[in-house]
Design an enzyme around this catalytic site. Structure first.
Site, mmCIF file in Angstrom:
data_model
loop_
_atom_site.group_PDB
_atom_site.id
_atom_site.type_symbol
_atom_site.label_atom_id
_atom_site.label_comp_id
_atom_site.label_asym_id
_atom_site.label_seq_id
_atom_site.Cartn_x
_atom_site.Cartn_y
_atom_site.Cartn_z
ATOM 1 N N GLU A 122 0.904 -1.328 -0.006
ATOM 2 C CA GLU A 122 -0.024 0.048 0.067
ATOM 3 C C GLU A 122 0.963 1.269 -0.018
ATOM 4 O O GLU A 122 0.538 2.224 -0.486
ATOM 5 C CB GLU A 122 -0.818 -0.100 1.193
ATOM 6 N N MET A 129 24.294 9.599 2.026
ATOM 7 C CA MET A 129 24.190 10.984 2.651
ATOM 8 C C MET A 129 24.182 10.901 4.097
ATOM 9 O O MET A 129 24.984 11.720 4.784
ATOM 10 C CB MET A 129 23.084 11.711 2.469
ATOM 11 N N LYS A 171 -17.291 -1.511 5.216
ATOM 12 C CA LYS A 171 -17.652 -2.390 4.429
ATOM 13 C C LYS A 171 -19.193 -2.442 4.133
ATOM 14 O O LYS A 171 -19.596 -2.591 3.048
ATOM 15 C CB LYS A 171 -17.000 -3.682 4.863
ATOM 16 N N PHE A 184 -11.505 -7.444 13.959
ATOM 17 C CA PHE A 184 -10.404 -7.777 13.200
ATOM 18 C C PHE A 184 -9.932 -6.823 11.942
ATOM 19 O O PHE A 184 -10.728 -6.143 11.244
ATOM 20 C CB PHE A 184 -10.771 -9.319 12.215
ATOM 21 N N GLN A 185 -8.806 -6.619 11.818
ATOM 22 C CA GLN A 185 -8.078 -5.666 10.792
ATOM 23 C C GLN A 185 -8.801 -4.017 10.996
ATOM 24 O O GLN A 185 -9.258 -3.436 10.014
ATOM 25 C CB GLN A 185 -8.391 -5.975 9.620
#
Lengths: 574, 195
Positions: free
Chosen positions: A64, A487, A177, A127-128
């Site tokens: 993602e 760097m 959802k 969940f999630q």
């Protein structure tokens, strides 16, 4: 019965659709053609309906964060475009946080649509489930948790408006959802969005523009500095017209690189911490400093009290009032779109020649050129970049990652007209360039895209090679490989007692094998004479190419202002 | 110099707005002295009154950052305006018969009132400016404060035409904000004029 018919024919019955379908209808209405996304439990209804919308090209990213950066690159590479990214709830949404922060810091319009657990389960640690609104609040311009299916269409419309208006930025919409599955009538509005709390930016104040014109006329040593705001508002030509009229030299910020033709006689170079010495000298000697579309952050000013010590008047033009006076307090400020302000300013400014000042600047350019030293026979990064830029023809889109590669690529950018140089200037997100280059190419299929990265940053989002190959996205990736976090290594060498700690990347992968494992054309070299043919071969290849250049491990960025020092304390290559 | 600044803010009456406002103040590292939120005559609008202890320029920065929030409709720094800024104090005093009279004398002077009384204690309600409440609490201290709660200030600008105005972020006149000589610029900015 007869009377009902005519009515129905003139006003067709609104279609009853699922929330997921409404999302897609809204995306099409906003002109979206490309979505970067990753499915999961809480956005499955979206993906169930996606195949029925062939006008929407969904790019399955492999992480993602890559999706968020790709959407950023898609929008950043083409003013006016908005990047769209999908992710599921919980880890999916949280993986985007860095990408959203990157877009936020650099004012890039992105709309992120995240699935959320069912509205009935929100707040139960399902969940999630994660608090996506809370987690992204400080890295988005605005965010919405949709709580009714009827709200999806107006929310989408408002989100796009907020993302692209004023100072652009990322907006997140969190859609539970069950609302993606719920049904309601599709009502698309074509009325302009009006928000009482989000007014249109003001028009530039005429009195102030007259004062600025007067200051320009009276100034003996004017300098203009421009930032990304000039690119966002497409004010490049307005800048050229204005400075040519009054002969004002122009420098730029890292994010403003490309906004002004580097080969223009009035061009200075990047300013500040790793800017060109002659730009810093000009800023420090200027009596009038005009800053346009920039934040004037610490990388520009270095130590604040060393910034522009001889200046008599500072002018700041920016669309965001919160940027005015944040770090440097101007004498005259204009809150407005850069193009509108500069276009209105142009006729007020008297044509002017300033031979003495421009001659002095030309002397500084000769005394303090941006240069590199090559005396050890090893491949220098600048040699690779010079060959790359020779193949850009002032047209190619160049992305740079974060670190030495970013500054080298910025300082050697050499277009004769305004061009696109994209990098994560605000947050400095390593791993940005590679996924963003995929978005840039999809947004500009007709343009050559070069992605410059270090090996450290590339590995951070290298999973997107799979996406690149699957979609056959024609990006030419140049890894400037110094087997170290360059760097940080330079800072350790110069400012932290020379103690090299956790910067050795000798154990990076064999990039040819790695690229080939993903199905990418891959090449490597450590020899100068191979660079040009390799680049030509990459350009001839239709599809993604990975080029690894083993460069001098000790190549540094110069000039550089030592940490804590002032603008004129820059150290040059020796 | 740091002082308590009073910001009067009209916001959309939506979930999460308080969170956004508080986050924007926190992100700049400012401490909120008090904050009150309540509905207005328009059901879709809430009024927040925020007291922050900051310098003028920081307050300006905080104000601008808050104004950027999409849910903030208008914001005004009313510190230097003619305002009525009142808060409410509820204080439970140790007040046995022996000292009840002394407590009530002071409550009278402060135009407070007793809202609950028991054999050994009473709850007193006082409204007024933050300074008045502070003074009242100081006077109560010797008698024994059992507990107290303050609402934080709610403010309205005085006068017929007073309306909350959007802060003019781009005021018309310039030139007064003369930049101090180099070396004197960090942290000491003349804010008399424009930013």
């Amino acid at each position: 019965m007869i009377h009902a018919h005519t009515d129905e024919e003139t006003a067709p019955e609104p279609r009853v659709l699922t929330g997921a379908e409404i999302v897609f209808e809204c995306l099409l209405a906003e002109g979206v053609t490309t979505i970067f996304g990753y499915p999961g439990g809480a956005n499955l209804p979206l993906y169930q309906h996606l195949p029925r919308y062939p006008g929407l090209h969904h790019v399955l990213v492999r992480h993602e964060q890559g999706g968020a950066h790709a959407a950023d690159g898609y929008a950043r590479s083409r003013p006016g475009a908005v990047g769209v990214v999908f992710a599921t709830s919980g880890p999916g949404a949280l993986n985007m946080v860095t990408g959203l922060a990157t877009a936020y810091a650099d004012s890039v319009p992105v709309v992120a649509i995240t699935g959320q657990v069912a509205i009935t389960a929100v707040g139960t640690d399902a969940f999630q489930e994660s608090d996506v609104i809370g987690s992204t609040m400080s890295v988005t311009k605005h965010s919405y948790l949709v709580t009714r299916v009827e709200d999806i269409a107006p929310t989408m419309r408002e989100a796009f408006h907020v993302a692209r208006s004023g100072r652009p930025g990322p907006v997140l919409i969190d859609i539970p959802k069950d609302l993606q599955q719920a049904r309601t009538e599709l009502r698309l509005s074509d009325e302009p969005v009006r928000l009482r709390s989000f007014p249109a930016p003001p028009m530039p104040d005429d009195m102030k523009l007259r004062r600025i014109a007067q200051l320009i006329d009276e100034a003996a040593r004017p300098v203009m500095l421009i930032g990304r705001g000039v690119i966002i508002s497409q004010a490049e030509q307005a800048v050229i017209d204005l400075v040519e009229r009054a002969n004002i030299p122009v420098g730029w910020t890292l994010l403003g690189t490309g906004a002004f033709p580097v080969r223009h006689p009035l061009a200075l170079q990047m300013v500040g911490f790793m800017g060109a010495g002659y730009t810093n000298l000009a800023v420090c000697d200027a009596d009038l400093l005009i800053m346009v579309g920039m934040r004037c952050d610490d990388r520009v000013t270095t130590r604040l009290d060393s910034f522009a010590p001889r200046v008599e008047h500072i002018v700041h033009i920016d669309i965001d009032p919160a940027e005015i006076g944040k770090n440097v307090v101007p004498h005259v400020s204009v809150v407005a779109d850069a193009r509108k302000a500069l276009t209105a300013l142009l006729p007020l400014v008297k044509p002017k020649r300033e031979h003495h000042w421009l001659t002095r600047i030309d002397q500084w350019k000769e005394e303090h050129p941006v240069r590199f030293v090559s005396n050890n026979g090893l491949l220098q990064p600048q040699e690779v970049l010079i060959e790359m830029y020779a193949r850009c023809h002032d047209e190619a889109i160049v992305l740079a990652d974060v670190g030495l590669n970013q500054i080298w690529a910025a300082l050697w950018f050499d277009y004769a007209k305004p061009g696109r140089f994209l990098n994560s200037g605000g947050t400095g997100t390593m791993g940005f360039a590679f996924p963003a280059s995929m978005g840039a190419k999809l947004s500009n299929p007709g343009k050559t895209v070069f992605c410059v990265s270090g090996e450290g940053g590339f590995v951070m989002n290298m999973q997107e090679m799979a996406t690149m190959v699957e979609e056959n996205i024609d990006v030419n990736v140049l890894i400037l490989n110094n087997s170290s976090l360059g760097m940080v290594r330079q800072f350790q060498d110069d400012f932290y007692g020379g103690i090299r700690s956790a910067v050795d990347l000798t154990f990076t992968p064999n990039f040819v094998k790695l690229g080939e494992a993903f199905g990418m054309k891959a090449m490597t070299t450590d020899r100068r004479e191979d660079v040009a043919p390799m680049l030509d071969e990459a350009l001839a290849h239709r599809g993604p190419v990975l080029m690894n250049f083993d460069i001098d491990r000790d190549a540094n960025v110069y000039p550089i202002v030592p940490l804590g020092k002032g603008m004129l304390d820059f150290v040059e290559a020796s | 110099m740091n002082q308590s600044r009073l910001l009067s803010v009209l916001v959309e009456n939506k979930p999460g707005v308080l969170n956004r406002v508080a986050s924007a103040v926190r992100r700049r590292g400012f401490n909120i002295d008090s904050l009150s939120v309540g509905p207005t005559d328009d059901g879709s609008v809430s009024r927040m009154t925020i007291a922050v202890h900051v310098g003028h320029q920081q307050a300006e920065q905080a104000t601008k950052q808050l104004a950027k929030l999409i849910d903030v409709i208008t914001i005004d720094d009313v510190t230097e305006q003619r305002v009525v800024a009142h808060e409410i104090l509820l204080i439970r005093m140790h007040a046995p018969l022996s000292q009840r009279r002394h407590v009530l004398d002071i409550v009278d002077i402060y135009r407070g009132r007793v809202v609950d009384i028991a054999s050994e204690s009473m709850i007193i309600e006082v409204t007024g400016s933050t300074e008045k409440i502070d003074n009242f609490i100081d006077l109560m201290r010797p008698f024994g404060i059992k507990e107290l709660g303050r609402s934080g200030a709610v403010a309205l600008v005085r006068g017929d035409d007073a309306r909350l105005r959007l802060v003019d972020f781009d005021p018309p006149h310039d030139e007064q904000a003369v930049i101090p000589p180099a070396g004197d610029r960090t942290g000491s900015v003349d804010m008399t004029g424009n930013v």
